[in-house]
Design a protein around this motif. Structure first.
Motif, PDB file in Angstrom:
ATOM      1  N   UNK A  12       0.835  -1.204   0.000  1.00 16.21           N
ATOM      2  CA  UNK A  12       0.000   0.000   0.000  1.00 16.21           C
ATOM      3  C   UNK A  12       0.870   1.254   0.000  1.00 16.21           C
ATOM      4  N   UNK A  13       1.901   1.263   0.833  1.00 19.77           N
ATOM      5  CA  UNK A  13       2.789   2.427   0.877  1.00 19.77           C
ATOM      6  C   UNK A  13       3.584   2.580  -0.411  1.00 19.77           C
ATOM      7  N   UNK A  14       4.076   1.477  -0.953  1.00 18.32           N
ATOM      8  CA  UNK A  14       4.838   1.557  -2.190  1.00 18.32           C
ATOM      9  C   UNK A  14       4.007   2.059  -3.351  1.00 18.32           C
ATOM     10  N   UNK A  15       2.754   1.611  -3.421  1.00 16.13           N
ATOM     11  CA  UNK A  15       1.872   2.028  -4.507  1.00 16.13           C
ATOM     12  C   UNK A  15       1.377   3.464  -4.347  1.00 16.13           C
ATOM     13  N   UNK A  16       1.524   4.031  -3.159  1.00 11.79           N
ATOM     14  CA  UNK A  16       0.940   5.343  -2.884  1.00 11.79           C
ATOM     15  C   UNK A  16       1.581   6.487  -3.657  1.00 11.79           C
ATOM     16  N   UNK A  17       2.771   6.295  -4.187  1.00 11.33           N
ATOM     17  CA  UNK A  17       3.397   7.376  -4.949  1.00 11.33           C
ATOM     18  C   UNK A  17       2.578   7.738  -6.184  1.00 11.33           C
ATOM     19  N   UNK A  18       1.919   6.756  -6.771  1.00 13.27           N
ATOM     20  CA  UNK A  18       1.131   7.012  -7.989  1.00 13.27           C
ATOM     21  C   UNK A  18      -0.084   7.895  -7.697  1.00 13.27           C
ATOM     22  N   UNK A  19      -0.989   7.525  -6.761  1.00 14.83           N
ATOM     23  CA  UNK A  19      -2.115   8.421  -6.475  1.00 14.83           C
ATOM     24  C   UNK A  19      -1.671   9.764  -5.918  1.00 14.83           C
ATOM     25  N   UNK A  20      -0.546   9.803  -5.199  1.00 12.96           N
ATOM     26  CA  UNK A  20      -0.044  11.091  -4.702  1.00 12.96           C
ATOM     27  C   UNK A  20       0.320  12.007  -5.864  1.00 12.96           C
ATOM     28  N   UNK A  21       0.916  11.445  -6.908  1.00  9.42           N
ATOM     29  CA  UNK A  21       1.247  12.226  -8.104  1.00  9.42           C
ATOM     30  C   UNK A  21      -0.021  12.683  -8.831  1.00  9.42           C
ATOM     31  N   UNK A  22      -1.021  11.810  -8.896  1.00 12.93           N
ATOM     32  CA  UNK A  22      -2.279  12.182  -9.541  1.00 12.93           C
ATOM     33  C   UNK A  22      -2.951  13.338  -8.812  1.00 12.93           C
ATOM     34  N   UNK A  23      -2.915  13.322  -7.489  1.00 12.38           N
ATOM     35  CA  UNK A  23      -3.525  14.410  -6.719  1.00 12.38           C
ATOM     36  C   UNK A  23      -2.818  15.734  -6.972  1.00 12.38           C
ATOM     37  N   UNK A  70     -10.851  23.933  -4.236  1.00 17.38           N
ATOM     38  CA  UNK A  70     -10.680  22.963  -5.332  1.00 17.38           C
ATOM     39  C   UNK A  70     -11.992  22.754  -6.075  1.00 17.38           C
ATOM     40  N   UNK A  71     -11.891  22.465  -7.344  1.00 17.70           N
ATOM     41  CA  UNK A  71     -13.078  22.242  -8.192  1.00 17.70           C
ATOM     42  C   UNK A  71     -13.562  20.811  -7.996  1.00 17.70           C
ATOM     43  N   UNK A  72     -14.229  20.567  -6.856  1.00 21.36           N
ATOM     44  CA  UNK A  72     -14.633  19.220  -6.485  1.00 21.36           C
ATOM     45  C   UNK A  72     -15.580  18.587  -7.501  1.00 21.36           C
ATOM     46  N   UNK A  73     -16.405  19.387  -8.117  1.00 22.97           N
ATOM     47  CA  UNK A  73     -17.361  18.849  -9.077  1.00 22.97           C
ATOM     48  C   UNK A  73     -16.729  18.274 -10.324  1.00 22.97           C
ATOM     49  N   UNK A  74     -15.504  18.695 -10.620  1.00 26.84           N
ATOM     50  CA  UNK A  74     -14.820  18.219 -11.832  1.00 26.84           C
ATOM     51  C   UNK A  74     -13.974  16.978 -11.573  1.00 26.84           C
ATOM     52  N   UNK A  75     -13.847  16.573 -10.324  1.00 28.62           N
ATOM     53  CA  UNK A  75     -12.993  15.427 -10.012  1.00 28.62           C
ATOM     54  C   UNK A  75     -13.616  14.132 -10.518  1.00 28.62           C
ATOM     55  N   UNK A  76     -12.798  13.325 -11.187  1.00 26.54           N
ATOM     56  CA  UNK A  76     -13.273  12.040 -11.691  1.00 26.54           C
ATOM     57  C   UNK A  76     -12.962  10.934 -10.682  1.00 26.54           C
ATOM     58  N   UNK A  77     -13.269   9.716 -11.081  1.00 28.36           N
ATOM     59  CA  UNK A  77     -13.076   8.570 -10.190  1.00 28.36           C
ATOM     60  C   UNK A  77     -11.599   8.431  -9.792  1.00 28.36           C
ATOM     61  N   UNK A  78     -10.696   8.715 -10.714  1.00 34.08           N
ATOM     62  CA  UNK A  78      -9.267   8.593 -10.425  1.00 34.08           C
ATOM     63  C   UNK A  78      -8.842   9.530  -9.295  1.00 34.08           C
ATOM     64  N   UNK A  79      -9.333  10.767  -9.333  1.00 31.30           N
ATOM     65  CA  UNK A  79      -8.956  11.739  -8.307  1.00 31.30           C
ATOM     66  C   UNK A  79      -9.570  11.373  -6.959  1.00 31.30           C
ATOM     67  N   UNK A  80     -10.867  11.031  -6.961  1.00 31.75           N
ATOM     68  CA  UNK A  80     -11.516  10.653  -5.709  1.00 31.75           C
ATOM     69  C   UNK A  80     -10.875   9.394  -5.109  1.00 31.75           C
ATOM     70  N   UNK A  82      -7.564  10.336  -3.587  1.00 37.26           N
ATOM     71  CA  UNK A  82      -7.730  11.054  -2.320  1.00 37.26           C
ATOM     72  C   UNK A  82      -8.010  10.084  -1.175  1.00 37.26           C
ATOM     73  N   UNK A  83      -8.931   9.150  -1.413  1.00 38.03           N
ATOM     74  CA  UNK A  83      -9.285   8.178  -0.378  1.00 38.03           C
ATOM     75  C   UNK A  83      -8.136   7.214  -0.102  1.00 38.03           C
ATOM     76  N   UNK A  84      -7.477   6.774  -1.161  1.00 39.38           N
ATOM     77  CA  UNK A  84      -6.366   5.833  -0.995  1.00 39.38           C
ATOM     78  C   UNK A  84      -5.224   6.482  -0.211  1.00 39.38           C
TER      79      UNK A  84
END
Length: 326
Positions: free
Chosen positions: A46-57, A238-248, A251-253
């Motif tokens: 989980x920690x190793x994979x977290x760099x990817x969603x962190x970059x997306x955010x 932040x433009x929360x309404x424009x966030x897609x599934x990847x961003x949400x 954020x949760x991950x």
């Protein structure tokens, strides 16, 4: 104390895992509970994979804004876990508020440096550079008279330093939106790594006395005093309404899984096992991070950087070997 029992390189993204000094000694280790290794492995992944969603955010938020939800998640989850199963140390009455405030500010600054560095450089380079935090811990410990290192340990520190230099100086990446200022980002990540390594030297005694979860839960609360002034405004705007599934999902991950959940599970596991066993999974974190950055983000390391990564991890492994008596 030996470098074989220093801090884990990851935790809450940016390095805030618990020190493996909280793990039990090899000779005193009880029978390992069933399911312990799978949980340690899962947290490492989980920690190793977290760099990817962190970059997306970071594509849709400012660096400080990405920390707001992460700090809120940890500040909520960690105290709940602490209340659900206190250890003897965590049950002590009273809190040294001045120390808690210092720990919180330290954590907040270190985390801000981490996310700003990650915004400027590549995820693969960032993950490798933050992983050398235990080297700083060992060196600072020696300077303060808290560590005793063998020649093998010093050789490992030298190798890790050479590896870090190769990672930074062997630039195989072109300038891109993913890393607009990689050299500055790499240097900021080294500074973040230093702050984390020095933090583990300072916090060791505090955590042993008051309990790691108790100390860190207040660290996230007081750390918010550093994060919120620069992050809350952009977070709310932040433009929360424009966030897609990847961003949400990112954020949760990043906030719940890699943050609060990963922190609590890692703590519950390391106090029931040995430092050597824990270290195996710590070394897996940067490997997973580099692999996921390559497969998902399309990052490619130069031959010199690959060599640097191998040398750095080999040096880290050697530097963290316990000093044997006699």
């Amino acid at each position: 104390h030996s470098p074989g029992r220093d801090a884990s390189p990851f935790g809450v993204p940016g390095g805030l895992a618990l020190s493996t000094d909280l793990a039990v000694d090899e000779a005193k280790a009880p029978p390992q509970p069933l399911g312990l290794d799978p949980m340690l492995l899962l947290v490492a992944l989980v920690w190793g994979l977290n760099m990817v969603p962190s970059k997306w955010l970071l594509e849709v938020m400012t660096p400080a804004a990405t920390l707001v939800f992460r700090f809120a998640s940890c500040a909520a989850i960690v105290p709940l876990a602490m209340l659900s199963g206190r250890s003897r140390a965590e049950g002590q009455a009273g809190r040294p508020w001045g120390t808690m405030l210092l720990v919180g500010v330290w954590v907040g600054v270190q985390q801000l440096l981490f996310v700003y560095a990650l915004d400027l450089t590549y995820a693969s380079e960032a993950s490798l550079l933050i992983s050398i935090a235990p080297i700083w811990t060992a060196v600072i410990g020696v300077l303060m008279g808290l560590e005793v290192l063998s020649k093998s340990n010093w050789a490992g520190i030298g190798l890790a330093s050479v590896g870090a230099g190769l990672i930074i100086l062997s630039n195989g990446h072109p300038v891109s939106a993913a890393a607009p200022a990689r050299l500055q980002g790499d240097l900021l990540m080294l500074l973040s790594s230093f702050l984390y390594g020095s933090f583990m030297v300072y916090s060791k005694g505090v955590m042993e006395r008051w309990g790691a979860l108790r100390v860190m839960s207040w660290a996230f609360v007081f750390g918010s005093l550093v994060v919120l002034p620069t992050g809350l405004g952009p977070f709310l705007a932040a433009d929360w309404g424009s966030f897609d599934v990847k961003v949400w999902g990112s954020l949760l991950y990043s906030g719940l899984m890699a943050g609060g959940w990963g922190f609590v599970v890692w703590y519950r596991c390391i106090v029931r096992t040995t430092p050597a066993r824990t270290a195996v999974y710590q070394y897996l974190v940067p490997v997973v991070a580099v692999a996921s950055a390559s497969l998902v983000l399309g990052e490619r390391m130069s031959l010199g950087q690959v060599l640097g990564a191998v040398v750095a991890i080999a040096g880290l492994t050697r530097a963290r070997r316990p000093v044997r008596s006699g």
